[in-house]
Design a protein around this motif. Structure first.
Motif, PDB file in Angstrom:
ATOM      1  N   SER A  61       0.930  -1.295   0.065  1.00 36.42           N
ATOM      2  CA  SER A  61      -0.052  -0.018   0.096  1.00 36.42           C
ATOM      3  C   SER A  61       0.928   1.198  -0.033  1.00 36.42           C
ATOM      4  CB  SER A  61      -1.056  -0.086   1.179  1.00 36.42           C
ATOM      5  OG  SER A  61      -0.171  -0.079   2.434  1.00 36.42           O
ATOM      6  N   MET A  62       0.285   2.370  -0.631  1.00 32.67           N
ATOM      7  CA  MET A  62       1.245   3.625  -0.768  1.00 32.67           C
ATOM      8  C   MET A  62       0.855   4.507   0.413  1.00 32.67           C
ATOM      9  SD  MET A  62       2.945   3.065  -3.216  1.00 32.67           S
ATOM     10  CE  MET A  62       3.929   4.599  -3.210  1.00 32.67           C
ATOM     11  N   SER A  63       0.195   3.936   1.389  1.00 26.90           N
ATOM     12  CA  SER A  63      -0.086   4.925   2.691  1.00 26.90           C
ATOM     13  C   SER A  63      -0.811   3.845   3.559  1.00 26.90           C
ATOM     14  CB  SER A  63      -1.072   5.969   2.578  1.00 26.90           C
ATOM     15  OG  SER A  63      -2.545   5.558   2.097  1.00 26.90           O
ATOM     16  N   GLY A  64      -0.869   4.460   4.943  1.00 27.63           N
ATOM     17  CA  GLY A  64      -1.092   3.675   5.949  1.00 27.63           C
ATOM     18  C   GLY A  64      -0.462   3.973   7.342  1.00 27.63           C
ATOM     19  N   PRO A  65      -1.006   3.121   8.257  1.00 25.55           N
ATOM     20  CA  PRO A  65      -0.545   3.486   9.854  1.00 25.55           C
ATOM     21  C   PRO A  65       1.115   3.007   9.921  1.00 25.55           C
ATOM     22  CG  PRO A  65      -1.835   1.855   9.778  1.00 25.55           C
ATOM     23  CD  PRO A  65      -2.061   2.145   8.509  1.00 25.55           C
ATOM     24  N   GLY A  66       1.729   3.615  10.733  1.00 21.63           N
ATOM     25  CA  GLY A  66       3.063   3.076  11.430  1.00 21.63           C
ATOM     26  C   GLY A  66       2.985   2.208  12.449  1.00 21.63           C
ATOM     27  N   ILE A  75       1.710  -2.165  17.984  1.00 23.98           N
ATOM     28  CA  ILE A  75       0.348  -1.469  18.089  1.00 23.98           C
ATOM     29  C   ILE A  75       0.544  -0.702  16.870  1.00 23.98           C
ATOM     30  CG2 ILE A  75      -1.034   0.072  19.373  1.00 23.98           C
ATOM     31  CD1 ILE A  75       0.405  -1.044  22.014  1.00 23.98           C
ATOM     32  N   THR A  76      -0.756  -0.589  16.116  1.00 22.37           N
ATOM     33  CA  THR A  76      -0.821   0.351  14.960  1.00 22.37           C
ATOM     34  C   THR A  76      -1.175   1.599  15.309  1.00 22.37           C
ATOM     35  OG1 THR A  76      -1.893  -1.649  13.817  1.00 22.37           O
ATOM     36  CG2 THR A  76      -2.303   0.663  13.037  1.00 22.37           C
ATOM     37  N   THR A  77      -0.359   2.480  14.772  1.00 19.47           N
ATOM     38  CA  THR A  77      -0.607   4.000  15.112  1.00 19.47           C
ATOM     39  C   THR A  77      -1.868   4.727  14.421  1.00 19.47           C
ATOM     40  OG1 THR A  77       0.724   4.694  13.085  1.00 19.47           O
ATOM     41  CG2 THR A  77       1.842   4.324  15.209  1.00 19.47           C
ATOM     42  N   ARG A  78      -2.444   5.701  15.332  1.00 22.38           N
ATOM     43  CA  ARG A  78      -3.460   6.115  14.643  1.00 22.38           C
ATOM     44  C   ARG A  78      -3.326   7.113  13.510  1.00 22.38           C
ATOM     45  NH1 ARG A  78      -7.023  10.792  18.176  1.00 22.38           N
ATOM     46  NH2 ARG A  78      -4.780  11.672  17.715  1.00 22.38           N
ATOM     47  N   PRO A  79      -2.156   7.961  13.608  1.00 20.00           N
ATOM     48  CA  PRO A  79      -1.553   8.487  12.467  1.00 20.00           C
ATOM     49  C   PRO A  79      -1.600   7.750  11.191  1.00 20.00           C
ATOM     50  CG  PRO A  79      -0.795   9.559  14.340  1.00 20.00           C
ATOM     51  CD  PRO A  79      -1.139   8.261  14.604  1.00 20.00           C
ATOM     52  N   HIS A  80      -1.810   8.019  10.047  1.00 19.41           N
ATOM     53  CA  HIS A  80      -1.460   7.429   8.774  1.00 19.41           C
ATOM     54  C   HIS A  80      -0.450   8.213   8.185  1.00 19.41           C
ATOM     55  CE1 HIS A  80      -4.717   4.252   7.720  1.00 19.41           C
ATOM     56  NE2 HIS A  80      -4.768   4.850   9.102  1.00 19.41           N
ATOM     57  N   PHE A  81       0.651   7.424   7.147  1.00 24.93           N
ATOM     58  CA  PHE A  81       1.690   8.233   6.770  1.00 24.93           C
ATOM     59  C   PHE A  81       1.649   7.898   5.326  1.00 24.93           C
ATOM     60  CE2 PHE A  81       2.678   7.274  11.177  1.00 24.93           C
ATOM     61  CZ  PHE A  81       3.288   8.259  11.577  1.00 24.93           C
ATOM     62  N   GLU A  82       2.174   8.750   4.379  1.00 29.29           N
ATOM     63  CA  GLU A  82       2.407   8.521   2.784  1.00 29.29           C
ATOM     64  C   GLU A  82       3.422   7.594   2.653  1.00 29.29           C
ATOM     65  OE1 GLU A  82      -0.028   9.283   0.968  1.00 29.29           O
ATOM     66  OE2 GLU A  82      -1.343  10.317   2.467  1.00 29.29           O
ATOM     67  N   GLY A  83       3.207   6.675   1.619  1.00 28.38           N
ATOM     68  CA  GLY A  83       4.378   5.941   1.156  1.00 28.38           C
ATOM     69  C   GLY A  83       4.366   4.807   1.836  1.00 28.38           C
ATOM     70  N   LEU A 173       8.095   9.465  -1.597  1.00 31.95           N
ATOM     71  CA  LEU A 173       7.243   8.379  -0.717  1.00 31.95           C
ATOM     72  C   LEU A 173       6.967   8.674   0.934  1.00 31.95           C
ATOM     73  CD1 LEU A 173       8.235   5.266  -2.794  1.00 31.95           C
ATOM     74  CD2 LEU A 173       6.137   6.848  -3.054  1.00 31.95           C
ATOM     75  N   ALA A 174       8.031   9.421   1.236  1.00 25.86           N
ATOM     76  CA  ALA A 174       8.326   9.588   2.873  1.00 25.86           C
ATOM     77  C   ALA A 174       8.573  11.018   3.162  1.00 25.86           C
ATOM     78  CB  ALA A 174       9.243   8.735   3.265  1.00 25.86           C
ATOM     79  N   VAL A 180       3.753  14.726   9.761  1.00 22.10           N
ATOM     80  CA  VAL A 180       3.026  13.935  10.707  1.00 22.10           C
ATOM     81  C   VAL A 180       3.629  13.802  12.301  1.00 22.10           C
ATOM     82  CG1 VAL A 180       1.803  11.682  10.992  1.00 22.10           C
ATOM     83  CG2 VAL A 180       1.877  12.709   8.668  1.00 22.10           C
ATOM     84  N   LEU A 181       4.855  13.378  12.088  1.00 23.67           N
ATOM     85  CA  LEU A 181       5.611  13.440  13.458  1.00 23.67           C
ATOM     86  C   LEU A 181       5.566  14.733  14.237  1.00 23.67           C
ATOM     87  CD1 LEU A 181       8.653  10.936  12.429  1.00 23.67           C
ATOM     88  CD2 LEU A 181       6.366  10.400  13.666  1.00 23.67           C
TER      89      LEU A 181
END
Length: 463
Positions: A61-66, A75-83, A173-174, A180-181
């Motif tokens: 996927s090209m975006s999603g949680p860290g 634990i999946t993070t609430r913020p999503h990140f591109e790339g 991509l990043a 976000v951080l």
């Protein structure tokens, strides 16, 4: 139709360029993948808490949680990140300073530190990717027996190619990751939860004659064994036993041990919050514990009820298999929630003003290697293996959390006294509290705690 000599040369040259381009692209991809595996996580600190910053394995996927790795649990993070390359954050260290009383909140510069750590990680990843590309190019040149000049040209081309691809990849991509951080100001921001509020002390005079306090669940209460002498209503409600490990420690050391453990207690409903059992309301254990201002030791036994362990075990016994997708997903979800609540508890224990030494009791193995007697209960060796694996996961979280806060973890050993032995330390299905310790099991837990306390006393310098 014949191709002219000049056109043929042009086609051959174009073919060589295309092959070289494809080779460099493949080499760049392999080098970057290796770099993500090899690049060390970068440590950053804020408010006495150390977080390592790295990257999760690239996905499709090209975006999603860290991911936030807390006590070994992802634990999946609430913020999503591109790339496809997204940050992995790992809590590795918490100092026992005044800041930990903030129950999870870090200083405002956490966002700046995380951003700095991500940038450093990307720089290291770029350097390591270039190094991987150079090594691969040298290897290829050696196989082809290329001249020194050709080898240097191959290495230069490989390094330039991977640096260009990596730089463009990070930019495209990043590049949004630092933005976000910068919006993250606490670990709770990462997982989208509200931190537990500090538990205020219970009303009443200080219990200055208490030497140690026990917090936790039915294992610590000693449920299924005889009640304490002259039990109060709370003792009856919670099933506190005269054969609990708290009573054993009191007898061995001549201590006054305040056992606040209660059957059914979890971190949020029992230790940090009010626990309701039928018509009875039990105050937060930690609130009452704070009245014991002279207690030098706090012993904690918690986690089984948070995981709904008894229900999982019963379901395992009745189901054809124990590791089906539904029960595995349920266990994983409960473990992630417990891990976060456990962090709240550890931080509040670290913030106790009289700074007692804290022991975190892990759970004993009730099954052991011989499980023949359990087959009539529906527990086959394969099912027991699944339960043992899940119990190990819980203990790993307990141990890792204790280590992160510089507390001591204790794992009782019931070897030779598990369920199918002649003298089990565990109550069987005919007991008042199946799978809970017998009086002998409680004594084994007390011995493990006593040994840990003795080791701590020897390691503590005498004033």
């Amino acid at each position: 139709m014949r191709v002219s000599g000049s056109a043929g040369k042009w086609l051959r040259r174009a073919r060589r360029v295309l092959v070289a381009a494809v080779a460099l692209a493949v080499l760049s991809g392999v080098s970057i993948w290796l770099a993500v595996q090899l690049t060390p996580m970068q440590s950053v600190s804020a408010a006495g808490q150390t977080v390592s910053v790295g990257a999760v394995q690239p996905g499709r996927s090209m975006s999603g949680p860290g991911e936030l790795e807390l006590f070994g649990e992802a634990i999946t993070t609430r913020p999503h990140f591109e790339g496809p390359i997204r940050p992995l954050l790992k809590l590795t260290h918490i100092s026992l300073g005044s800041q930990v009383g903030d129950t999870g909140a870090l200083l405002p510069d956490l966002s700046r530190q995380l951003t700095s750590g991500w940038v450093r990680y990307c720089l290291w990843e770029s350097l390591i990717a270039a190094g991987c590309a150079a090594v691969i190019a040298v290897a290829v040149a050696g196989v082809r027996r290329a001249t020194r000049r050709a080898m240097l040209a191959m290495v230069a081309a490989a390094v330039v190619s991977v640096c260009a691809v990596n730089a463009v990849g990070i930019y495209l991509l990043a590049s949004g990751t630092p933005r976000v951080l910068r919006q993250i100001h606490s670990l709770d921001d990462l997982v989208g939860r509200t931190p537990a509020q500090p538990v205020p002390p219970a009303k009443g005079p200080a219990l200055k004659d208490v030497n140690a306090v026990v917090l936790g669940d039915s294992t610590a209460a000693g449920i299924g064994n005889p009640l304490v002498e002259h039990p109060t209503d709370a003792d009856r409600t919670c099933g506190r036993s005269a054969d609990s490990f708290a009573a054993d420690l009191a007898s061995a050391n001549g201590w006054n041990v305040l056992n606040l453990a209660c059957q059914g207690a979890t971190v949020t409903d029992g230790v940090l919050g009010v626990q309701t059992r039928g018509d009875d309301v039990v105050p937060p254990q930690l609130a009452v514990a704070q009245r014991a201002t002279s207690a030098s030791t706090v012993i904690v036994s918690i986690g089984a009820n948070d995981m709904n362990w008894s229900a999982l075990t019963a379901l395992c016994a009745k189901s054809p298999v124990c590791d089906d997708k539904a029960s595995t997903a349920y266990f994983t979800e409960r473990l992630a929630a417990f891990t976060q609540n456990y962090l709240d508890l550890l931080q509040q224990l670290a913030a106790l003003p009289h700074h007692p030494q804290v022991l975190i009791n892990e759970y004993y193995d009730p099954f052991g290697p011989d499980t023949k007697c359990l087959e009539k209960e529906g527990l086959t060796p394969e099912k027991v293996q699944v339960l043992d694996s899940r119990l190990a996961d819980i203990n790993d979280v307990l141990e890792s959390g204790a280590r992160t806060l510089h507390f001591t973890s204790v794992r009782p050993d019931f070897s030779g006294h598990t369920l199918c032995t002649e003298q089990p330390f565990v109550q069987d299905s005919t007991g008042k509290a199946p799978l809970h310790p017998t009086a002998g099991g409680e004594l084994a837990i007390a011995l493990a705690d006593q040994q840990a306390l003795t080791t701590l006393q020897r390691a503590t310098p005498t004033p």
